[in-house]
Design a protein around this motif. Structure first.
Motif, mmCIF file in Angstrom:
data_model
loop_
_atom_site.group_PDB
_atom_site.id
_atom_site.type_symbol
_atom_site.label_atom_id
_atom_site.label_comp_id
_atom_site.label_asym_id
_atom_site.label_seq_id
_atom_site.Cartn_x
_atom_site.Cartn_y
_atom_site.Cartn_z
ATOM 1 N N TYR A 68 0.777 -1.162 -0.026
ATOM 2 C CA TYR A 68 -0.030 0.103 -0.023
ATOM 3 C C TYR A 68 0.696 1.253 -0.020
ATOM 4 N N ARG A 80 -0.809 4.342 4.590
ATOM 5 C CA ARG A 80 -2.419 4.529 4.882
ATOM 6 C C ARG A 80 -3.193 5.265 3.729
ATOM 7 N N ALA A 81 -2.557 5.995 2.905
ATOM 8 C CA ALA A 81 -3.208 6.624 1.783
ATOM 9 C C ALA A 81 -3.466 5.722 0.709
ATOM 10 N N ARG A 124 -3.638 2.414 0.980
ATOM 11 C CA ARG A 124 -4.702 1.534 1.565
ATOM 12 C C ARG A 124 -6.026 2.244 1.478
ATOM 13 N N THR A 125 -6.346 3.501 1.702
ATOM 14 C CA THR A 125 -7.671 3.958 1.367
ATOM 15 C C THR A 125 -7.863 4.109 0.078
ATOM 16 N N ASP A 138 -8.862 0.669 -1.511
ATOM 17 C CA ASP A 138 -10.176 0.305 -1.398
ATOM 18 C C ASP A 138 -11.044 1.134 -2.076
ATOM 19 N N LEU A 139 -10.859 2.255 -2.491
ATOM 20 C CA LEU A 139 -11.847 2.914 -3.279
ATOM 21 C C LEU A 139 -11.711 2.660 -4.623
ATOM 22 N N ARG A 165 -12.456 11.899 -3.995
ATOM 23 C CA ARG A 165 -11.811 11.611 -2.773
ATOM 24 C C ARG A 165 -10.226 11.206 -3.196
ATOM 25 N N THR A 166 -10.112 10.794 -4.374
ATOM 26 C CA THR A 166 -8.768 10.557 -4.693
ATOM 27 C C THR A 166 -8.051 11.790 -4.655
ATOM 28 N N ILE A 215 -7.088 12.964 -1.299
ATOM 29 C CA ILE A 215 -5.998 12.038 -0.718
ATOM 30 C C ILE A 215 -4.681 12.359 -1.210
#
Length: 226
Positions: free
Chosen positions: A39, A79-80, A82-83, A86-87, A211-212, A215
Motif C-alpha cells: 500500500y 495509509r493513503a 490502503r484507502t 479500497d476506493l 476523494r482520490t 487524498i
C-alpha cells in the motif's frame, strides 16, 4: 498474483523477503509487513512529486520505489495507499455523487420501459457557447446530468480522466476490425439486471475521483533516503 489450488483460488503477495528486509532496516523498531509495503507503493505512485521526479523511470522502465526519509512519511503513504486501494477496487459500491438531473428527480419519474428510458448509445458534454461544458453531461435524450464538479476530472487514469473512461466505454460501439458490436446496455440489462447501470456507474466514479484527489493533495512532500 493468484493461482488455483484444489481448495480454490489463493492469493500470493508480490513483495519479496528481500524487499521486506530492505524497508524494515530503514526504520528499526517499526512493525512493517508486506501489505504495508504494497500500500505504501500504491500511495507513492499517486504522489505528484514522485511522478515528476521519476517520470522517465515510470514510463520507460520498472518504476523505482525509494524509501522515504522518515517512518512517519512511510506510514502516511501506506495509509493513503490502503484507502486509495479500497476506493479503486470497490468503486462500484461507493456512494453516488448527487448530480442534478435536468429533467427532474428520476426517483419520482413514472418509467414504464426502463430499458428504453435508460438506453445509452453515446455520451456528450453540454455546451457553453462554442465551448464544452464538462459540468453537464448528456447521457441520452431523456437524461442530462448537471452540476458535475470540474475538479472530478483531475483524477486521470492512463492519460484520461476516469469519468471520460466511463463515458467512452459505456456506449454502443462497433469494433472496426472484427465488426463485433459492443453494447453496454446488454451488459446492464442481462448481467447487472439494471438498465440504469451505465448512468449509476458514472456517479460513484465522480465520488471516487474527488476523494482520490483529496487524498493525493494530503500526501507528504517526497523526501527520499537515496
Amino acid at each position: 498474483m493468484f493461482s488455483l489450488a484444489s481448495t480454490g483460488t489463493i492469493s500470493r503477495d508480490g513483495i519479496t523477503n528481500e524487499s521486506l528486509a530492505h524497508f524494515q532496516t530503514a526504520w528499526p523498531g517499526e512493525k512493517i509487513e508486506k501489505d504495508d509495503i504494497f500500500y505504501y507503493t500504491y500511495g507513492l505512485l499517486h504522489s505528484p512529486d514522485y511522478r515528476t521526479r521519476y517520470a522517465e523511470s515510470v514510463y520507460k522502465n520498472l518504476p523505482r520505489i525509494p524509501r522515504v526519509k522518515t517512518a512517519a512519511d512511510f506510514w502516511a503513504f501506506s495509509r493513503a495507499g490502503r484507502t486509495l486501494g479500497d476506493l479503486h477496487v470497490n468503486y462500484e459500491t461507493v456512494e453516488r455523487y448527487p448530480v442534478t438531473i435536468k429533467q427532474g428527480d428520476l426517483r419520482l419519474a413514472d418509467i414504464k420501459n426502463p430499458e428504453a428510458f435508460y438506453r445509452v448509445t453515446k455520451w456528450a458534454f453540454g455546451k457553453n457557447g462554442k465551448e464544452k461544458d464538462k459540468t453537464s453531461v448528456i447521457y441520452n435524450g431523456n437524461i442530462t446530468m448537471q452540476d458535475i464538479p470540474l475538479e472530478a476530472y483531475d483524477y486521470v487514469v492512463n492519460g484520461k480522466p476516469a469519468l471520460e473512461w466511463v463515458m467512452e466505454r459505456q456506449v454502443v460501439k462497433v469494433d472496426k476490425a472484427s465488426g463485433i458490436e459492443n453494447d453496454a446496455n446488454r451488459y446492464a440489462n442481462e448481467t447487472m439486471n439494471n438498465p440504469a447501470y451505465p448512468l449509476e456507474l458514472f456517479q460513484p466514479v465522480i465520488t471516487v475521483s474527488l476523494r482520490t484527489m483529496e487524498i493525493v493533495r494530503d500526501l507528504p512532500k517526497l523526501e527520499v533516503m537515496e
